[in-house]
Scaffold this motif. Structure first.
Motif, PDB file in Angstrom:
ATOM      1  N   GLY A 183      47.963  19.915  28.535  1.00 24.79           N
ATOM      2  CA  GLY A 183      49.103  19.009  28.370  1.00 24.79           C
ATOM      3  C   GLY A 183      50.044  18.977  29.573  1.00 24.79           C
ATOM      4  N   PHE A 184      50.972  18.010  29.539  1.00 21.91           N
ATOM      5  CA  PHE A 184      51.994  17.864  30.589  1.00 21.91           C
ATOM      6  C   PHE A 184      53.211  18.658  30.143  1.00 21.91           C
ATOM      7  CE2 PHE A 184      55.156  15.342  33.088  1.00 21.91           C
ATOM      8  CZ  PHE A 184      54.580  15.550  34.330  1.00 21.91           C
ATOM      9  N   PRO A 185      53.819  19.443  31.031  1.00 20.08           N
ATOM     10  CA  PRO A 185      54.899  20.350  30.613  1.00 20.08           C
ATOM     11  C   PRO A 185      56.249  19.676  30.339  1.00 20.08           C
ATOM     12  CG  PRO A 185      54.552  20.538  32.966  1.00 20.08           C
ATOM     13  CD  PRO A 185      53.474  19.640  32.451  1.00 20.08           C
ATOM     14  N   VAL A 186      56.325  18.384  30.462  1.00 20.36           N
ATOM     15  CA  VAL A 186      57.591  17.658  30.219  1.00 20.36           C
ATOM     16  C   VAL A 186      57.317  16.565  29.196  1.00 20.36           C
ATOM     17  CG1 VAL A 186      59.481  16.328  31.248  1.00 20.36           C
ATOM     18  CG2 VAL A 186      58.368  18.143  32.567  1.00 20.36           C
ATOM     19  N   SER A 187      58.259  16.390  28.259  1.00 20.99           N
ATOM     20  CA  SER A 187      58.052  15.412  27.188  1.00 20.99           C
ATOM     21  C   SER A 187      58.231  13.977  27.657  1.00 20.99           C
ATOM     22  CB  SER A 187      59.025  15.689  26.034  1.00 20.99           C
ATOM     23  OG  SER A 187      60.373  15.557  26.482  1.00 20.99           O
ATOM     24  N   GLY A 188      58.846  13.782  28.794  1.00 15.72           N
ATOM     25  CA  GLY A 188      59.050  12.436  29.311  1.00 15.72           C
ATOM     26  C   GLY A 188      58.599  12.337  30.760  1.00 15.72           C
ATOM     27  N   ALA A 189      59.193  11.397  31.464  1.00 19.81           N
ATOM     28  CA  ALA A 189      58.839  11.176  32.863  1.00 19.81           C
ATOM     29  C   ALA A 189      59.307  12.330  33.731  1.00 19.81           C
ATOM     30  CB  ALA A 189      59.441   9.862  33.353  1.00 19.81           C
ATOM     31  N   ALA A 190      58.515  12.620  34.770  1.00 23.34           N
ATOM     32  CA  ALA A 190      58.871  13.681  35.723  1.00 23.34           C
ATOM     33  C   ALA A 190      58.091  13.442  36.996  1.00 23.34           C
ATOM     34  CB  ALA A 190      58.558  15.049  35.146  1.00 23.34           C
ATOM     35  N   GLN A 191      58.605  13.965  38.087  1.00 20.38           N
ATOM     36  CA  GLN A 191      57.921  13.853  39.362  1.00 20.38           C
ATOM     37  C   GLN A 191      57.831  15.219  40.015  1.00 20.38           C
ATOM     38  OE1 GLN A 191      60.218  11.273  41.890  1.00 20.38           O
ATOM     39  NE2 GLN A 191      62.040  12.589  41.812  1.00 20.38           N
ATOM     40  N   GLY A 229      43.962  36.302  34.583  1.00 14.66           N
ATOM     41  CA  GLY A 229      44.785  36.921  35.620  1.00 14.66           C
ATOM     42  C   GLY A 229      44.749  36.209  36.955  1.00 14.66           C
ATOM     43  N   GLU A 230      43.898  35.222  37.099  1.00 14.76           N
ATOM     44  CA  GLU A 230      43.805  34.474  38.353  1.00 14.76           C
ATOM     45  C   GLU A 230      44.570  33.161  38.224  1.00 14.76           C
ATOM     46  OE1 GLU A 230      42.405  35.408  41.169  1.00 14.76           O
ATOM     47  OE2 GLU A 230      41.727  37.336  40.360  1.00 14.76           O
ATOM     48  N   PHE A 231      45.419  32.855  39.226  1.00 15.33           N
ATOM     49  CA  PHE A 231      46.192  31.611  39.179  1.00 15.33           C
ATOM     50  C   PHE A 231      45.319  30.407  39.517  1.00 15.33           C
ATOM     51  CE2 PHE A 231      49.604  34.701  39.499  1.00 15.33           C
ATOM     52  CZ  PHE A 231      50.561  34.189  38.639  1.00 15.33           C
ATOM     53  N   LEU A 232      45.503  29.339  38.741  1.00 17.95           N
ATOM     54  CA  LEU A 232      44.752  28.097  38.923  1.00 17.95           C
ATOM     55  C   LEU A 232      45.675  27.006  39.457  1.00 17.95           C
ATOM     56  CD1 LEU A 232      42.850  28.092  35.483  1.00 17.95           C
ATOM     57  CD2 LEU A 232      42.145  29.174  37.634  1.00 17.95           C
ATOM     58  N   GLU A 233      45.061  25.933  39.926  1.00 21.84           N
ATOM     59  CA  GLU A 233      45.831  24.773  40.371  1.00 21.84           C
ATOM     60  C   GLU A 233      46.213  23.952  39.135  1.00 21.84           C
ATOM     61  OE1 GLU A 233      46.998  24.041  43.196  1.00 21.84           O
ATOM     62  OE2 GLU A 233      45.904  25.395  44.532  1.00 21.84           O
ATOM     63  N   PRO A 234      47.486  23.895  38.764  1.00 18.86           N
ATOM     64  CA  PRO A 234      47.889  23.195  37.536  1.00 18.86           C
ATOM     65  C   PRO A 234      47.485  21.727  37.510  1.00 18.86           C
ATOM     66  CG  PRO A 234      49.677  24.579  38.328  1.00 18.86           C
ATOM     67  CD  PRO A 234      48.631  24.551  39.408  1.00 18.86           C
ATOM     68  N   MET A 235      47.574  21.053  38.646  1.00 20.10           N
ATOM     69  CA  MET A 235      47.302  19.617  38.665  1.00 20.10           C
ATOM     70  C   MET A 235      45.816  19.307  38.458  1.00 20.10           C
ATOM     71  SD  MET A 235      50.285  18.617  38.785  1.00 20.10           S
ATOM     72  CE  MET A 235      49.870  16.873  38.729  1.00 20.10           C
ATOM     73  N   GLU A 236      44.940  20.323  38.598  1.00 21.67           N
ATOM     74  CA  GLU A 236      43.522  20.120  38.329  1.00 21.67           C
ATOM     75  C   GLU A 236      43.213  20.263  36.846  1.00 21.67           C
ATOM     76  OE1 GLU A 236      41.377  22.838  40.722  1.00 21.67           O
ATOM     77  OE2 GLU A 236      41.955  21.909  42.636  1.00 21.67           O
ATOM     78  N   ILE A 237      44.168  20.774  36.076  1.00 22.20           N
ATOM     79  CA  ILE A 237      43.959  21.006  34.647  1.00 22.20           C
ATOM     80  C   ILE A 237      44.754  20.004  33.791  1.00 22.20           C
ATOM     81  CG2 ILE A 237      44.258  22.693  32.782  1.00 22.20           C
ATOM     82  CD1 ILE A 237      43.894  24.891  34.863  1.00 22.20           C
ATOM     83  N   ILE A 238      45.943  19.655  34.254  1.00 20.91           N
ATOM     84  CA  ILE A 238      46.797  18.763  33.467  1.00 20.91           C
ATOM     85  C   ILE A 238      46.118  17.409  33.282  1.00 20.91           C
ATOM     86  CG2 ILE A 238      48.976  17.487  33.473  1.00 20.91           C
ATOM     87  CD1 ILE A 238      50.227  19.853  34.935  1.00 20.91           C
ATOM     88  N   GLU A 239      46.109  16.938  32.046  1.00 25.23           N
ATOM     89  CA  GLU A 239      45.611  15.592  31.735  1.00 25.23           C
ATOM     90  C   GLU A 239      46.827  14.681  31.603  1.00 25.23           C
ATOM     91  OE1 GLU A 239      43.281  15.927  28.213  1.00 25.23           O
ATOM     92  OE2 GLU A 239      41.543  16.751  29.270  1.00 25.23           O
ATOM     93  N   ILE A 240      47.032  13.807  32.566  1.00 20.82           N
ATOM     94  CA  ILE A 240      48.180  12.905  32.556  1.00 20.82           C
ATOM     95  C   ILE A 240      47.747  11.619  31.868  1.00 20.82           C
ATOM     96  CG2 ILE A 240      49.841  11.627  33.947  1.00 20.82           C
ATOM     97  CD1 ILE A 240      49.548  13.787  36.067  1.00 20.82           C
TER      98      ILE A 240
END
Length: 248
Positions: A125-133, A235-246
């Motif tokens: 999911g997207f971490p903000v309920s509305g628009a964000a940049q 324990g390994e950090f991932l790229e959030p933008m590769e997981i988020i479904e916008i």
């Protein structure tokens, strides 16, 4: 008158003579009637013995034939049992092979299920309920929230009257209040996935709480419009933008 003829009975005398001159000679007289009786008895004994022997031999032959028949039957049954045993061994081998295939199939299904469960647990999911940049690289005089590079953190700038929300269902495993540093919330989604949220607002959830995707974590106001977001897998950090479904 005719003269009657009388049959003269014949007798036999047995003499026993010794080589010694001083020993008397002995004679034994044997009547022919007695001799005949003895001969007849001997003959009967011989015949009985021969008959008895014949009966014994016949019985032995019958028993031998019976035993031979029984041996043949047992040998036939033994061969049949060998064939049945070979057939059973083949069936057991086939069953073992089938069982091994089933075990491999079950393990594969379990792995697929676990992989599918992990995919379901992934916080998409997207971490903000509305628009964000996404906040661009900070200038030297920028006093706002700076991303933690080792976390592969992304900083979002949200619009007012929106909320920071959970990106997937899970359990809150960490909450820190804001101070010199932004407040932090960590959510364990299962499957090794943990999402992390940073904001200068007041956390709306407590540690140990269960949340769903979209649960409000922070309320956005004029003084806390920046949100830091990061994800770890085992324990390994991932790229959030590769997981988020916008969506939209």
């Amino acid at each position: 008158m005719s003269s009657k003829r009388h049959k003269r009975k014949v007798g036999y005398t047995i003499m026993i003579v010794s080589d010694s001159a001083h020993t008397n000679q002995k004679k034994f007289h044997i009547n022919t009637g007695i001799l005949s009786i003895v001969a007849f008895v001997l003959l009967v004994v011989v015949i009985c013995y021969a008959e008895y022997t014949t009966i014994l031999m016949h019985g032995a032959t019958e028993r031998s034939e019976t035993y031979a028949g029984q041996i043949a039957v047992l040998q036939s049954e033994n061969e049949q049992l060998k064939l049945e045993n070979e057939d059973l061994q083949k069936q057991v081998a086939n069953l073992n092979q089938t069982l091994s295939q089933k075990e491999v199939q079950v393990q594969s299904q379990e792995k697929d299920g676990q992989d599918a469960q992990k995919e379901e647990n992934m916080p998409r999911g997207f971490p903000v309920s509305g628009a964000a940049q996404i906040k661009e690289a900070a200038a030297g005089d920028d006093t706002g929230m700076q991303p933690k590079q080792d976390w592969k953190e992304v900083i979002f700038i949200a619009a007012a009257q929106t909320d920071v929300v959970a990106t997937g269902a899970g359990t809150v495993v960490g909450v820190t209040e804001a101070g010199d540093e932004p407040a932090g919330i960590s959510i364990d989604h299962g499957g090794g996935y943990i999402s992390n949220y940073r904001n200068m607002g007041a956390p709306k959830v407590e540690s140990g709480a269960s949340v769903e995707q979209g649960t409000v974590l922070f309320e956005i106001e004029e003084n806390n419009m920046e949100i830091g977001y990061s994800i770890t897998k085992d324990g390994e950090f991932l790229e959030p933008m590769e997981i988020i479904e916008i969506k939209g």
